[in-house]
Design a protein around this motif. Structure first.
Motif, PDB file in Angstrom:
ATOM      1  N   SER A 132     -13.217  28.388 -10.735  1.00  0.00           N
ATOM      2  CA  SER A 132     -14.330  27.939 -11.581  1.00  0.00           C
ATOM      3  C   SER A 132     -15.645  27.830 -10.821  1.00  0.00           C
ATOM      4  O   SER A 132     -16.720  28.006 -11.400  1.00  0.00           O
ATOM      5  CB  SER A 132     -13.994  26.581 -12.216  1.00  0.00           C
ATOM      6  OG  SER A 132     -13.703  25.609 -11.211  1.00  0.00           O
ATOM      7  N   ASP A 146     -13.574  28.306 -18.852  1.00  0.00           N
ATOM      8  CA  ASP A 146     -12.180  27.847 -18.978  1.00  0.00           C
ATOM      9  C   ASP A 146     -11.647  27.934 -20.406  1.00  0.00           C
ATOM     10  O   ASP A 146     -10.564  27.429 -20.702  1.00  0.00           O
ATOM     11  CB  ASP A 146     -12.026  26.425 -18.439  1.00  0.00           C
ATOM     12  CG  ASP A 146     -12.823  25.385 -19.231  1.00  0.00           C
ATOM     13  OD1 ASP A 146     -13.370  25.711 -20.312  1.00  0.00           O
ATOM     14  OD2 ASP A 146     -12.899  24.232 -18.765  1.00  0.00           O
ATOM     15  N   ARG A 186      -3.701  28.088 -14.960  1.00  0.00           N
ATOM     16  CA  ARG A 186      -4.302  27.148 -14.012  1.00  0.00           C
ATOM     17  C   ARG A 186      -4.132  27.647 -12.578  1.00  0.00           C
ATOM     18  O   ARG A 186      -3.469  28.644 -12.323  1.00  0.00           O
ATOM     19  CB  ARG A 186      -3.625  25.775 -14.158  1.00  0.00           C
ATOM     20  CG  ARG A 186      -3.828  25.111 -15.519  1.00  0.00           C
ATOM     21  CD  ARG A 186      -2.727  24.107 -15.814  1.00  0.00           C
ATOM     22  NE  ARG A 186      -1.454  24.772 -16.024  1.00  0.00           N
ATOM     23  CZ  ARG A 186      -0.263  24.159 -15.967  1.00  0.00           C
ATOM     24  NH1 ARG A 186      -0.201  22.876 -15.681  1.00  0.00           N
ATOM     25  NH2 ARG A 186       0.851  24.843 -16.180  1.00  0.00           N
ATOM     26  N   LEU A 228      -7.945  24.252 -14.401  1.00  0.00           N
ATOM     27  CA  LEU A 228      -8.015  25.490 -15.167  1.00  0.00           C
ATOM     28  C   LEU A 228      -8.822  26.539 -14.412  1.00  0.00           C
ATOM     29  O   LEU A 228      -9.772  26.225 -13.692  1.00  0.00           O
ATOM     30  CB  LEU A 228      -8.667  25.236 -16.530  1.00  0.00           C
ATOM     31  CG  LEU A 228      -7.865  24.382 -17.517  1.00  0.00           C
ATOM     32  CD1 LEU A 228      -8.749  23.979 -18.702  1.00  0.00           C
ATOM     33  CD2 LEU A 228      -6.640  25.134 -18.013  1.00  0.00           C
ATOM     34  N   HIS A 279     -11.215  30.161 -14.527  1.00  0.00           N
ATOM     35  CA  HIS A 279     -12.204  30.806 -15.378  1.00  0.00           C
ATOM     36  C   HIS A 279     -11.799  32.269 -15.533  1.00  0.00           C
ATOM     37  O   HIS A 279     -11.318  32.884 -14.589  1.00  0.00           O
ATOM     38  CB  HIS A 279     -13.608  30.707 -14.779  1.00  0.00           C
ATOM     39  CG  HIS A 279     -14.247  29.377 -15.002  1.00  0.00           C
ATOM     40  ND1 HIS A 279     -15.593  29.146 -14.804  1.00  0.00           N
ATOM     41  CD2 HIS A 279     -13.729  28.194 -15.431  1.00  0.00           C
ATOM     42  CE1 HIS A 279     -15.881  27.892 -15.094  1.00  0.00           C
ATOM     43  NE2 HIS A 279     -14.760  27.295 -15.465  1.00  0.00           N
TER      44      HIS A 279
END
Length: 426
Positions: A294, A360, A369, A378, A380
């Motif tokens: 992320s 996400d 995840r 989580l 992306h």
């Protein structure tokens, strides 16, 4: 899917962000359902803890020689059974509430990225950059006129085989399509993409996880007798490849390039682009896909866009990059850069790739995840056409057309096709 915890705690923020998309959403009802679900979960958890404690007390008494028929043990067991019944009832009610909540959340689109420009519709999209020098001569032919003269595809017989908006590629047309696919796959694999060829049929869970269902059911072709649909894009099966998995953090980003035929009903688009290769029910596409940490996804978005651009540059096709405004974003996207190729016969730029950062959104819907240290979070996801093959063929034909009726092919493509020109048959 949006985070129900955040909706529960800050519905005003979500209403504001969805408002940037031009949506007026009353989140109060969803907030109430989310709070009800949380309350039920807390009640159930407390009762389970009490029940477990009673079970432990009974077990300890029995170990110490207690009489199973004594009033104390009988009373505790009776209390424990009552708690089990209450827990079962709460569990059933919680499942019903959770299903209702998930059903409503699945219909809400992704929130736009903070850097996504605000706007009502495509008229307010922002042009970021251009590449190449568009041909601007008058009287240039459209790609279907060129294809007609070179006998590259047949639409009339395709309508007899299936219906309108299908095409049968012929001879050099089929060879050119294959050359384009191989060229794209080879180019992307040199950049660290893992090549895959996923199933063309996907189940409901796969379409739901990537965001196509429930909203876009009418856009997809469904098999009547099975829980299977024809895939609208490789984005769907590639997302589903890692559904409900925890991917190793040290292996991120994981990058795939997938070729597949794609199928779309194009509901609501009748009368648009009825000729040629632009808007078909079946078309080939090479798809780029990233599973990213992320913290890196905004940089990844720039990279995946550049990788798609590289195809256009090596094919010597002028194009521009468009930053889609909030009102023109796709359902699952937080931010999207569209690549629009120049079609000189149409004297217009036309979309040939959408490169999207879904953040996400798809990962939450699909349970994807990663684990960094002791923390699980989580991922992306990002996707981009690299490229839509039929539209690329249209651009190659229109940009390469010559006065003698031939089509000059880009240098990078010639080795794959086996010639640097398409020539009319004698």
């Amino acid at each position: 899917m949006l985070d129900q915890r955040l909706i529960r705690e800050d519905p005003a923020f979500f209403a504001q962000e969805l408002g940037r998309r031009g949506l007026k959403v009353d989140l109060e009802a969803i907030q109430k359902i989310a709070k009800k679900q949380k309350d039920l979960a807390e009640q159930r958890s407390k009762l389970q803890a009490t029940g477990n404690q009673i079970g432990k007390e009974v077990g300890d008494m029995m170990k110490n020689g207690g009489d199973p028929k004594s009033n104390e043990i009988t009373t505790l067991r009776s209390k424990g059974n009552q708690i089990k019944q209450k827990v079962s009832a709460l569990d059933s009610e919680e499942k019903q509430i959770s299903f209702k909540l998930k059903e409503q959340l699945l219909r809400l689109p992704n929130l736009p990225n903070k850097n996504c420009p605000n706007g009502k519709d495509e008229k307010e999209n922002l042009e970021i950059r251009r590449w190449g020098s568009p041909r601007d001569e008058s009287n240039l032919k459209r790609h279907w006129e060129i294809a007609d003269e070179l006998h590259l595809f047949d639409t009339e017989r395709s309508a007899r085989i299936a219906q309108s908006r299908f095409v049968t590629l012929l001879n050099k047309g089929a060879k050119l399509e294959r050359a384009l696919i191989n060229f794209m796959l080879d180019l992307h694999t040199t950049k660290g993409y893992q090549e895959i060829m996923p199933p063309v049929l996907v189940n409901t869970a796969s379409l739901t996880g990537s965001g196509q269902l429930p909203k876009f059911a009418e856009e997809s072709f469904k098999c009547i007798s099975d829980d299977l649909w024809l895939t609208p894009t490789s984005e769907v099966p590639v997302t589903a490849m890692h559904r409900d998995e925890i991917l190793p953090f040290e292996k991120l980003p994981i990058k795939y390039v997938a070729y597949s035929p794609c199928f779309r009903r194009e509901a609501g688009s009748y009368g648009k682009d009825t000729r040629g290769l632009i808007r078909l029910h079946q078309f080939n596409k090479v798809e780029l896909y990233w599973f990213s940490d992320s913290n890196y996804s905004e940089e990844a978005h720039e990279t995946i866009t550049k990788d798609a651009e590289d195809v256009l540059q090596k094919l010597e096709l002028p194009y521009r990059v468009i930053d889609l405004c909030t009102g023109d974003l796709g359902f699952s996207a937080a931010r999207t850069f569209d690549l629009e190729v120049w079609l000189p016969g149409a004297r217009a730029f036309r979309e040939i790739s959408s490169c999207s950062n879904c953040e996400d959104f798809q990962a939450r819907r699909s349970g994807i995840r990663t684990k960094e240290g002791k923390s699980t979070k989580l991922l992306h996801t990002l996707n981009g056409s690299g490229l839509a093959v039929g539209r690329t063929m249209a651009a190659v034909l229109e940009n390469g057309q010559q006065e003698d009726g031939s089509v000059k092919l880009p240098k990078a493509l010639a080795p794959y096709f086996g010639n640097d020109r398409l020539k009319p048959e004698p």
